[in-house]
Design a protein around this motif. Sequence first.
Motif, PDB file in Angstrom:
ATOM      1  N   TRP A 148      14.630  20.162 -42.722  1.00 59.06           N
ATOM      2  CA  TRP A 148      14.775  19.036 -41.798  1.00 59.06           C
ATOM      3  C   TRP A 148      14.717  19.530 -40.351  1.00 59.06           C
ATOM      4  O   TRP A 148      14.020  18.978 -39.498  1.00 59.06           O
ATOM      5  CB  TRP A 148      16.097  18.332 -42.087  1.00 59.06           C
ATOM      6  CG  TRP A 148      16.241  16.968 -41.509  1.00 59.06           C
ATOM      7  CD1 TRP A 148      15.400  16.347 -40.623  1.00 59.06           C
ATOM      8  CD2 TRP A 148      17.289  16.043 -41.781  1.00 59.06           C
ATOM      9  NE1 TRP A 148      15.859  15.101 -40.327  1.00 59.06           N
ATOM     10  CE2 TRP A 148      17.018  14.886 -41.020  1.00 59.06           C
ATOM     11  CE3 TRP A 148      18.434  16.065 -42.583  1.00 59.06           C
ATOM     12  CZ2 TRP A 148      17.856  13.772 -41.042  1.00 59.06           C
ATOM     13  CZ3 TRP A 148      19.253  14.956 -42.597  1.00 59.06           C
ATOM     14  CH2 TRP A 148      18.968  13.822 -41.841  1.00 59.06           C
ATOM     15  N   THR A 149      15.435  20.590 -40.095  1.00 57.87           N
ATOM     16  CA  THR A 149      15.457  21.149 -38.746  1.00 57.87           C
ATOM     17  C   THR A 149      14.065  21.600 -38.306  1.00 57.87           C
ATOM     18  O   THR A 149      13.650  21.340 -37.180  1.00 57.87           O
ATOM     19  CB  THR A 149      16.439  22.342 -38.694  1.00 57.87           C
ATOM     20  OG1 THR A 149      17.742  21.850 -38.932  1.00 57.87           O
ATOM     21  CG2 THR A 149      16.396  23.037 -37.366  1.00 57.87           C
ATOM     22  N   VAL A 150      13.361  22.229 -39.221  1.00 60.04           N
ATOM     23  CA  VAL A 150      12.011  22.683 -38.879  1.00 60.04           C
ATOM     24  C   VAL A 150      11.118  21.486 -38.561  1.00 60.04           C
ATOM     25  O   VAL A 150      10.355  21.493 -37.592  1.00 60.04           O
ATOM     26  CB  VAL A 150      11.415  23.528 -40.026  1.00 60.04           C
ATOM     27  CG1 VAL A 150       9.938  23.796 -39.783  1.00 60.04           C
ATOM     28  CG2 VAL A 150      12.164  24.834 -40.156  1.00 60.04           C
ATOM     29  N   TYR A 151      11.275  20.450 -39.375  1.00 63.13           N
ATOM     30  CA  TYR A 151      10.487  19.243 -39.140  1.00 63.13           C
ATOM     31  C   TYR A 151      10.811  18.658 -37.759  1.00 63.13           C
ATOM     32  O   TYR A 151       9.916  18.298 -36.993  1.00 63.13           O
ATOM     33  CB  TYR A 151      10.787  18.220 -40.237  1.00 63.13           C
ATOM     34  CG  TYR A 151      10.175  16.864 -39.993  1.00 63.13           C
ATOM     35  CD1 TYR A 151       8.800  16.695 -39.991  1.00 63.13           C
ATOM     36  CD2 TYR A 151      10.983  15.751 -39.745  1.00 63.13           C
ATOM     37  CE1 TYR A 151       8.230  15.456 -39.762  1.00 63.13           C
ATOM     38  CE2 TYR A 151      10.432  14.511 -39.508  1.00 63.13           C
ATOM     39  CZ  TYR A 151       9.056  14.367 -39.511  1.00 63.13           C
ATOM     40  OH  TYR A 151       8.499  13.144 -39.272  1.00 63.13           O
ATOM     41  N   LEU A 152      12.086  18.586 -37.429  1.00 62.14           N
ATOM     42  CA  LEU A 152      12.494  18.044 -36.128  1.00 62.14           C
ATOM     43  C   LEU A 152      11.962  18.912 -34.991  1.00 62.14           C
ATOM     44  O   LEU A 152      11.502  18.398 -33.965  1.00 62.14           O
ATOM     45  CB  LEU A 152      14.016  17.952 -36.040  1.00 62.14           C
ATOM     46  CG  LEU A 152      14.669  16.860 -36.872  1.00 62.14           C
ATOM     47  CD1 LEU A 152      16.166  16.893 -36.684  1.00 62.14           C
ATOM     48  CD2 LEU A 152      14.127  15.497 -36.503  1.00 62.14           C
ATOM     49  N   LEU A 153      12.006  20.218 -35.200  1.00 61.59           N
ATOM     50  CA  LEU A 153      11.477  21.122 -34.179  1.00 61.59           C
ATOM     51  C   LEU A 153      10.002  20.829 -33.949  1.00 61.59           C
ATOM     52  O   LEU A 153       9.519  20.792 -32.813  1.00 61.59           O
ATOM     53  CB  LEU A 153      11.618  22.573 -34.655  1.00 61.59           C
ATOM     54  CG  LEU A 153      12.846  23.351 -34.226  1.00 61.59           C
ATOM     55  CD1 LEU A 153      12.769  24.758 -34.769  1.00 61.59           C
ATOM     56  CD2 LEU A 153      12.966  23.390 -32.718  1.00 61.59           C
ATOM     57  N   PHE A 154       9.327  20.610 -35.056  1.00 56.54           N
ATOM     58  CA  PHE A 154       7.892  20.331 -34.997  1.00 56.54           C
ATOM     59  C   PHE A 154       7.624  19.061 -34.204  1.00 56.54           C
ATOM     60  O   PHE A 154       6.831  19.043 -33.261  1.00 56.54           O
ATOM     61  CB  PHE A 154       7.368  20.219 -36.432  1.00 56.54           C
ATOM     62  CG  PHE A 154       5.996  19.651 -36.552  1.00 56.54           C
ATOM     63  CD1 PHE A 154       4.892  20.401 -36.177  1.00 56.54           C
ATOM     64  CD2 PHE A 154       5.803  18.369 -37.027  1.00 56.54           C
ATOM     65  CE1 PHE A 154       3.621  19.876 -36.294  1.00 56.54           C
ATOM     66  CE2 PHE A 154       4.548  17.842 -37.141  1.00 56.54           C
ATOM     67  CZ  PHE A 154       3.439  18.598 -36.775  1.00 56.54           C
ATOM     68  N   VAL A 155       8.332  18.007 -34.566  1.00 57.55           N
ATOM     69  CA  VAL A 155       8.129  16.735 -33.869  1.00 57.55           C
ATOM     70  C   VAL A 155       8.518  16.859 -32.402  1.00 57.55           C
ATOM     71  O   VAL A 155       7.815  16.384 -31.504  1.00 57.55           O
ATOM     72  CB  VAL A 155       8.944  15.607 -34.546  1.00 57.55           C
ATOM     73  CG1 VAL A 155       8.802  14.314 -33.764  1.00 57.55           C
ATOM     74  CG2 VAL A 155       8.498  15.420 -35.961  1.00 57.55           C
ATOM     75  N   MET A 172       4.115  26.970 -32.611  1.00 56.27           N
ATOM     76  CA  MET A 172       5.378  27.381 -33.220  1.00 56.27           C
ATOM     77  C   MET A 172       5.265  28.777 -33.822  1.00 56.27           C
ATOM     78  O   MET A 172       6.166  29.613 -33.681  1.00 56.27           O
ATOM     79  CB  MET A 172       5.818  26.369 -34.275  1.00 56.27           C
ATOM     80  CG  MET A 172       6.378  25.099 -33.648  1.00 56.27           C
ATOM     81  SD  MET A 172       6.672  23.795 -34.835  1.00 56.27           S
ATOM     82  CE  MET A 172       8.217  24.323 -35.538  1.00 56.27           C
ATOM     83  N   LEU A 173       4.140  29.027 -34.489  1.00 58.80           N
ATOM     84  CA  LEU A 173       3.949  30.359 -35.086  1.00 58.80           C
ATOM     85  C   LEU A 173       3.879  31.421 -33.996  1.00 58.80           C
ATOM     86  O   LEU A 173       4.502  32.487 -34.100  1.00 58.80           O
ATOM     87  CB  LEU A 173       2.670  30.379 -35.927  1.00 58.80           C
ATOM     88  CG  LEU A 173       2.728  29.540 -37.197  1.00 58.80           C
ATOM     89  CD1 LEU A 173       1.411  29.593 -37.948  1.00 58.80           C
ATOM     90  CD2 LEU A 173       3.860  30.040 -38.090  1.00 58.80           C
ATOM     91  N   LEU A 174       3.135  31.098 -32.932  1.00 61.45           N
ATOM     92  CA  LEU A 174       3.021  32.057 -31.828  1.00 61.45           C
ATOM     93  C   LEU A 174       4.383  32.297 -31.174  1.00 61.45           C
ATOM     94  O   LEU A 174       4.692  33.402 -30.740  1.00 61.45           O
ATOM     95  CB  LEU A 174       2.022  31.553 -30.784  1.00 61.45           C
ATOM     96  CG  LEU A 174       0.558  31.716 -31.172  1.00 61.45           C
ATOM     97  CD1 LEU A 174      -0.352  31.104 -30.115  1.00 61.45           C
ATOM     98  CD2 LEU A 174       0.221  33.188 -31.341  1.00 61.45           C
ATOM     99  N   THR A 175       5.182  31.233 -31.141  1.00 62.46           N
ATOM    100  CA  THR A 175       6.520  31.380 -30.565  1.00 62.46           C
ATOM    101  C   THR A 175       7.323  32.412 -31.349  1.00 62.46           C
ATOM    102  O   THR A 175       8.040  33.229 -30.769  1.00 62.46           O
ATOM    103  CB  THR A 175       7.255  30.028 -30.572  1.00 62.46           C
ATOM    104  OG1 THR A 175       6.444  29.064 -29.930  1.00 62.46           O
ATOM    105  CG2 THR A 175       8.588  30.140 -29.856  1.00 62.46           C
ATOM    106  N   LEU A 176       7.174  32.351 -32.688  1.00 60.25           N
ATOM    107  CA  LEU A 176       7.891  33.327 -33.517  1.00 60.25           C
ATOM    108  C   LEU A 176       7.452  34.739 -33.176  1.00 60.25           C
ATOM    109  O   LEU A 176       8.279  35.653 -33.040  1.00 60.25           O
ATOM    110  CB  LEU A 176       7.638  33.042 -35.002  1.00 60.25           C
ATOM    111  CG  LEU A 176       8.326  31.824 -35.575  1.00 60.25           C
ATOM    112  CD1 LEU A 176       7.998  31.674 -37.046  1.00 60.25           C
ATOM    113  CD2 LEU A 176       9.833  31.943 -35.392  1.00 60.25           C
ATOM    114  N   VAL A 177       6.142  34.908 -32.997  1.00 60.59           N
ATOM    115  CA  VAL A 177       5.626  36.232 -32.644  1.00 60.59           C
ATOM    116  C   VAL A 177       6.195  36.672 -31.300  1.00 60.59           C
ATOM    117  O   VAL A 177       6.649  37.814 -31.128  1.00 60.59           O
ATOM    118  CB  VAL A 177       4.081  36.202 -32.594  1.00 60.59           C
ATOM    119  CG1 VAL A 177       3.532  37.547 -32.121  1.00 60.59           C
ATOM    120  CG2 VAL A 177       3.522  35.860 -33.947  1.00 60.59           C
ATOM    121  N   ALA A 178       6.209  35.733 -30.368  1.00 63.46           N
ATOM    122  CA  ALA A 178       6.732  36.048 -29.034  1.00 63.46           C
ATOM    123  C   ALA A 178       8.207  36.431 -29.110  1.00 63.46           C
ATOM    124  O   ALA A 178       8.672  37.334 -28.406  1.00 63.46           O
ATOM    125  CB  ALA A 178       6.540  34.854 -28.114  1.00 63.46           C
TER     126      ALA A 178
END
Lengths: 211, 487
Positions: A148-155, A172-178
């Motif tokens: 749910w949290t991931v979905y909310l982050l996405f939206v 979002m994926l690039l953010t993880l890399v960063a």
Amino acid sequence: MQASSKQLYQYPLHLIFHPFDGYWELKYERNQRNSLLIAFMILVLLVITKILHAQYSGFLINLSNPKYLNSLLEMVYVIVPVLFWCVANWSLTTLMDGEGKFSEIFMSTCFALVPLFLIHFPWIWLSLVISAQETAFYYFSNALAVAWTVYLLFVGNMTVHQYTSAKTILTMLLTLVAMAFMAFLCLLFFSLVQQIVSFVVTIYQELVLRG
Amino acid sequence: MRRSTWKKRKSIIMGMICLLLFVQEASYVSADGKTDAYHYSFWGDAVPAPAAYEATTIITGKKLNTIPMKEPSDMHVTANQHVFVLDSGNGRIIEMDRNLKLVRTIDSFKQEGKEDHFKNPQGLYVSDQGHLLVADSDNHRVVHLDEKGTLVKIVAEPKSDLLKADFQFKPMRVVVDKGERIYVMAEGVFDGFMEFSADGTFSSFIGANRVQVDPVEYLWKRFATREQRSQMVMFTPTEFTNLDMDEEGFIYATSGDRGKDPVKKLNAQGTDILRREGYQTPQGDMVYTQEAGPSRLIDVDVGDSDMYSVLDSSKGRIFTYNGDGYLLHIFGGIGNRLGQFNTPVALERAGDRMLVLDKALGEITVFQTTEYGRTLHEAVRSYYNGDEEQSSVLFAKVAEMNANLEYAYAGIGKALLRQKEYGESAKYFKRSMEPKGYSKAFLLYRKELMREHFSWMMSGLFLAVAAFVTVIIVRRQKRRTTNAGIK
């Protein structure tokens, strides 16, 4: 006055069930100062949940050694990832034509954490009255909260930066890399500082002992 | 940053534990053979514990009225507690009775009318009938003598397609099972134990250790040239260091390196069936310094009721586990007091006593169980035999003597469960960090509570729902009237 205190809890609840509406409101219609306050409160509540969870949750699901429980560290475990995420996201989206300001990114991230707190908090007590077979429910609801949290982050990301969904996922994926990069740099920095300090201390000792 | 602080914290904690241990060692040791004892808690921390064994005497060659032992390397105790020591340096076997008085020495045997001797023998095993098996290492053979010391057979250099052409048979340790099959641990053999049939012909290998590959090293090897690779260390499986056989014919084996599982229990097919249900897997010391490294297990002794002890040569400690793999107690150490060793090589249990053979000093240290040790063993024994009533009483006693032994609380929990004291039982299981038992007890406890309080809980629930509905109805009515008023 009464309306605003009611809003404090009504608005986040509204947001997590109607994320598109909620985030739109957050960006364009709502009082920023008020939302920022709510965001901080969510963060604090999450920290409290984490600490209580480590100390009081049931023996069957609690794998932490009470001897080494450190509330300050637990706090760091919540706040540092959130800050890292926000900083990384902000740095990336400024380069990728995002429309979000830092405060908006921070608020949207914090609002996305509401399900984590909402689902985890009751489990601190529920976990005291479950048996081993029923821990499946605990792990399931845990996974649900994260999803749910991931979905909310996405939206939230999509709305705040006005991206398409594909671009949001990429960001979002690039953010993880960063974030990984930032963690690496921080480690490097701290170890360097440590070495410099120890170098200076050694020289000082050398001088003192010779003199 | 998080990781570095955590790492630092961990190293500080480790350091403090080591320091604590050191401090205890310095203060608690006394000259009467009682060394400091410790234990590992559920969390893997070293915690103090009462001593399970105390050293009583030392047996030397001089005490036995014979020449001093020279580099003895193996020892065996039979069912009637006769002690056989293999005095390698002198090429002889010393037999003692249960009071540790010399019975005889065997230093030669007759082979086809000629006198034959041992040459640096390393391993000794005594079968149930009293037959002696000696791994006569430098003569590259295994000698089988009967109880009187006359030769039965000699197992010489095996011939097989499984072996390389230049294979040199150098047996180090030997055991024999009830079917007279001989298992030999030989030097430079990485394929497991060599199994010989009753007539002395080589049949197969059993129980090889798996090769353990370090991923980093593997990566380097991929990049290396052929010449470089030939310079590198080969990935070879770890060698076994010792073996022992229990009453049912299972082989217990130890390997020197801390691989995944340094202790193994092999069935006839050579698969590892050791139970590892304890808080930590059986491996000797949990906490150790980087320089000293992990425990190096060099001997294993299986006692009754599936309890077994392993000997750590690097720290000279003896770790005893029960059949489920729970650590029971730790004792011994390197040093020069009574109860400590220089180079321990073999351990054997003889009833209540534990014997440890010291290679460099050529002496045997005899340990006697303390009351704590006896009670603990008795508790494990009665649990093994299915007498839960008795075991719970004994475990309660043990827990009284050693509050740090979490394992004992599970024993109490089990008894309480049977007595239908579910709440109390759950409490004890929790203290024992036993989730399975806890869950079982707790479920029953919960059911009991529910049944007891069902009436008022249900009425409470009903009242709450009724109140909730009323509030909603009243609110709606109010809103309707105010709305009507606005209209």
